[in-house]
Scaffold this motif. Structure first.
Motif, PDB file in Angstrom:
ATOM      1  N   HIS A 254      44.494  27.448  91.101  1.00 31.07           N
ATOM      2  CA  HIS A 254      43.410  28.370  91.432  1.00 31.07           C
ATOM      3  C   HIS A 254      43.689  28.964  92.810  1.00 31.07           C
ATOM      4  CE1 HIS A 254      38.873  28.985  90.459  1.00 31.07           C
ATOM      5  NE2 HIS A 254      39.437  30.098  90.878  1.00 31.07           N
ATOM      6  N   LEU A 256      42.556  31.520  95.829  1.00 28.38           N
ATOM      7  CA  LEU A 256      41.515  32.287  96.502  1.00 28.38           C
ATOM      8  C   LEU A 256      42.109  32.885  97.772  1.00 28.38           C
ATOM      9  CD1 LEU A 256      38.590  29.683  96.387  1.00 28.38           C
ATOM     10  CD2 LEU A 256      39.310  31.272  94.586  1.00 28.38           C
ATOM     11  N   CYS A 259      39.695  34.726 102.321  1.00 32.49           N
ATOM     12  CA  CYS A 259      38.608  33.771 102.561  1.00 32.49           C
ATOM     13  C   CYS A 259      38.034  34.000 103.953  1.00 32.49           C
ATOM     14  CB  CYS A 259      39.122  32.338 102.417  1.00 32.49           C
ATOM     15  SG  CYS A 259      39.701  31.940 100.755  1.00 32.49           S
ATOM     16  N   ASP A 266      38.610  35.758  94.314  1.00 33.04           N
ATOM     17  CA  ASP A 266      39.255  34.867  93.349  1.00 33.04           C
ATOM     18  C   ASP A 266      40.285  35.688  92.569  1.00 33.04           C
ATOM     19  OD1 ASP A 266      39.981  33.217  91.238  1.00 33.04           O
ATOM     20  OD2 ASP A 266      37.961  32.425  90.962  1.00 33.04           O
TER      21      ASP A 266
END
Length: 279
Positions: A254, A256, A259, A266
């Motif tokens: 995953h 991301l 940030c 995402d």
């Protein structure tokens, strides 16, 4: 070696400078991040020379060995000796006969530079762009804005070298609630991640039970290193590359990016499992 004397480094050096800003030029002192060539020597054979900040070099060597596939487990590293000189460093590792034989089979010249993790690779086949899918974790981490924002907000307070120099990257290990537990810094973003992974391996931390936050962009080699260690969530302050996204999708990691204290993007679109644990 340029010097036989073994020395300690702080991670930065003070330099006399002339600052040109607003008024007349001013004499001042500035802290500059250290960058030295670090030779990684396996069973007496120099395998790689990386440009790195000369701190936490045992963790760096262990992490590099794992993320580059030289060893498959920390137990295959029998001994690590760090020799830091004034303008260079060596890390001597004694690895298992099996791992050493495999390393010699695929040995290639690596000449790492700041911001580059694949300099010196001889052919496209050696890039390893087809990662196996990571095994499903016992407990899946599902990201939330609160968790990511908490980690991002806390990261600067852990960046000692960044505060001193303004010129290094950080790799942080965060728990499922966004609390930062470990941070390592280096002039190279991939070196910082190797230092963090090496430390986690030496401390026998389960790497599928938390996530990594990087102060850098998400490039392919960072995602590949994380996937090799079955790290299920990688968060970065800056942008991803297209190859980083593709590698993350193939590995089931995953990803991301962007940030910030007010959200994130995402890039892999992993849908939370029904009833999955919140990150």
């Amino acid at each position: 070696m340029d010097c036989t004397e073994l020395v300690e480094h702080s991670g930065y050096v003070a330099r006399s400078i002339v600052r040109h800003k607003d008024s007349a030029p001013q004499q001042a002192t500035d802290n500059v991040a250290e960058e030295l060539p670090v030779a990684l020597v396996y069973n007496g054979i120099s395998h790689a020379v990386m440009m790195a900040t000369p701190l936490d070099l045992e963790a760096f060597a262990v992490g590099f060995s794992l993320t580059e596939g030289i060893v498959t487990h920390n137990a295959q590293i029998h001994d690590v000796e760090v020799r830091v000189h004034r303008h260079s460093a060596e890390v001597h590792l004694r690895i298992s006969a099996h791992a050493f034989a495999a390393m010699k089979e695929r040995r290639r010249a690596l000449a790492g530079r700041t911001g580059c993790g694949v300099c010196g690779i001889e052919s496209l086949e050696l890039l390893d762009l087809q990662p196996a899918r990571m095994p499903a974790p016992a407990k899946r981490l599902v990201p939330s804005r609160e968790v990511i924002e908490r980690a991002v907000a806390a990261l600067p307070s852990h960046q000692r070298l960044m505060r001193a120099t303004g010129g290094v990257h950080a790799a942080a290990w965060c728990d499922a609630h966004g609390e930062i537990l470990h941070v390592f810094e280096d002039v190279g973003r991939h070196n910082g991640l190797d230092k963090l992974i090496g430390h986690l391996a030496m401390q026998r931390v389960a790497m599928d039970d938390g996530f990594v936050l990087l102060s850098s962009r998400a490039s392919y080699e960072l995602v590949r290193k994380a996937a090799r260690m079955n790290i299920q969530l990688l968060a970065t302050i800056s942008a991803p590359t297209s190859l980083a996204i593709r590698i993350a999708e193939q590995a089931g990691l995953h990803l991301l990016s962007f940030c910030r204290k007010d959200g994130y993007v995402d890039y892999t679109g992993a849908a939370p499992d029904a009833g999955g644990a919140a990150c």
